[in-house]
Enzyme design. Structure first.
Site: not given
Length: 484
Positions: A361, A404
């Protein structure tokens, strides 16, 4: 019109007399033949201005006569009207297929026949010198005519067989693109000898080229082929770049550069969609293998059918690829990742193999978007995916898990090696400048790692939950780190 000569062909003396008398009363000179062979003999010898041809005749029917005459350069210009008692739709269709210029039932109105004759004769322009040359060099023997007819039938059988083969490839459907190209181009190679084949697929004004090597050639030979392709496309204001070229069968590239003295003949077959270039196949041949002009149209037809099969496969695989990939990064999407993880977990469980899963992440990604804008944020996600791609093995599976967040599946990888791999990627991201020469943009990632076998990991859901918890822990402990 008084000197125009018409050959009337019918096995019925009554019909011959009626039609001939009608024509002579309207100012034409008539010739007569009562069977197909005699009709061909007189056509080659007399070169009439028009032929009126019955269908049902002994020795050779009217369709066969018409096909032979229309396939010979000496007689193809002569208009042929088929006159028959048969008046079914498929009879007219067959008349068109053999090249007849007109088709009338024997129940015709005289004015209709007369009007058709006048139009066809006016359309057909011949010179006396051409006619004399043809007469001198024509065949007259009935044996020669039958032989010529058999040769024509053999050629038509060959053409029908080739087109049927290409059609069968279309019916078989599409699968793996490379396999489809191999099958189609190998089939084409049995029909048209070539050294290198180039398939160009089109999207708007962008071209993608696939080069397949049939016979061993040098690198220089291939470069000459690519220059020819570029020049051909340039005429249509279409360009392609080196990264849009894929070569197949590269094991056939010769190491020695022996193209000197080797002349290349290019057989260009464009495929048009409406009024634009929709695709292209180019075959590079030795000059000795160059296709004769009289065969060009048929081989173009066969090659276009080959293109249809290849294009269908290309489009199918493109759509299939789009269905499993993320549009921004070009990596696999969430659905494909989950399906792949399920399969890899089952394989590991079945074969007692280790498996590691990474969830990655981007740290403070909202801050990046707020500071540099969403466009820059998208660029960072794409660059991250490229960094990850540089580190994974050919059988590892990388994808965008959502937002993301990325996922990497590492088959046959134990926990410690999975952690080491994650640490290498984390460090590479930390050291990378996501900006440019004028702007430095730094970015870090947090990584959660889970593994199998593990006493608490019974299925893929457990594996994902464990990696997600590890990722949450990495975030809680300060980010830019790897946790298990």
């Amino acid at each position: 019109m008084a000197h125009e000569r018409i050959l009337v062909v019918d096995d019925s003396p009554l019909v011959l007399n009626i039609v001939s008398e009608f024509l002579e009363n309207n100012g034409f000179t008539t010739l007569a033949a009562n069977n197909g062979v005699e009709a061909i003999e007189k056509t080659f010898k007399e070169q009439p201005d028009l032929i009126i041809l019955d269908v049902l005749m002994p020795r050779m029917n009217g369709y066969q006569v018409c096909r032979l005459l229309k396939s010979d350069p000496e007689t193809l210009h002569i208009p042929v009207i088929i006159l028959t008692v048969k008046d079914q739709t498929y009879d007219k269709y067959w008349g068109d297929q053999v090249g007849a210029d007109g088709y009338l039932s024997k129940k015709f109105e005289q004015t209709v026949l007369l009007e058709m004759i006048k139009k066809l004769i006016q359309k057909n322009q011949k010179t006396t010198s051409t006619r004399s040359f043809i007469r001198e060099n024509s065949l007259f023997s009935a044996v020669d005519i039958i032989s010529k007819m058999n040769s024509l039938l053999d050629r038509k059988l060959f053409e029908a067989t080739v087109l049927n083969e290409m059609s069968s490839l279309i019916e078989k459907g599409v699968g793996d693109f490379k396999s489809t190209v191999d099958i189609v181009m190998n089939t084409l190679a049995m029909i048209v000898g070539y050294n290198v084949g180039v398939i160009v697929t089109m999207e708007e004004q962008h071209a993608t080229c696939f080069i397949t090597i049939n016979h061993p050639v040098s690198e220089r030979y291939l470069k000459e082929v690519e220059v020819h392709v570029k020049n051909y496309l340039k005429k249509y204001n279409i360009y392609y770049f080196e990264n849009a070229v894929t070569r197949f069968n590269t094991d056939k590239i010769k190491k020695a550069d022996d193209i000197k003295g080797q002349r290349i003949s290019f057989f260009d077959v464009p495929v048009r969609h409406a009024n634009r270039l929709g695709g292209l196949i180019i075959l590079a041949q030795d000059i000795s293998e160059k296709i004769e002009n009289k065969e060009t149209e048929f081989f173009k037809t066969a090659t276009r059918q080959a293109y249809i099969v290849i294009e269908n496969s290309w489009l199918y695989n493109k759509v299939k690829r789009l269905a499993i990939t993320d549009s921004l990064t070009g990596n696999y999407n969430h659905g494909f990742l989950y399906e792949s993880l399920y399969k890899e977990f089952a394989r590991s469980e079945r074969n007692y193999l280790p498996l590691s899963l990474l969830l990655l992440d981007v740290d403070y990604f909202k801050k990046i978007n707020d500071t540099y804008g969403h466009r820059e944020g998208d660029s960072i996600l794409y660059k991250l995916s490229q960094i990850f791609k540089n580190y994974i093995r050919s059988y590892d599976i990388l994808g965008r898990y959502g937002g993301e967040e990325f996922m990497i599946i590492l088959p046959e990888t134990e926990k410690n090696n999975g952690v080491k791999f994650a640490e290498r990627i984390r460090k590479a991201v930390e050291e990378y400048n996501f900006g440019d020469d004028n702007k430095i943009i730094k970015c870090t990632i947090s990584v959660g790692v889970s593994n199998y076998p593990n006493n608490e990991t019974k299925n893929t859901e457990d594996l994902i939950i464990k990696a997600d918890k590890a990722l949450y822990r990495a975030k809680a402990e300060g980010r830019n780190r790897v946790c298990t």
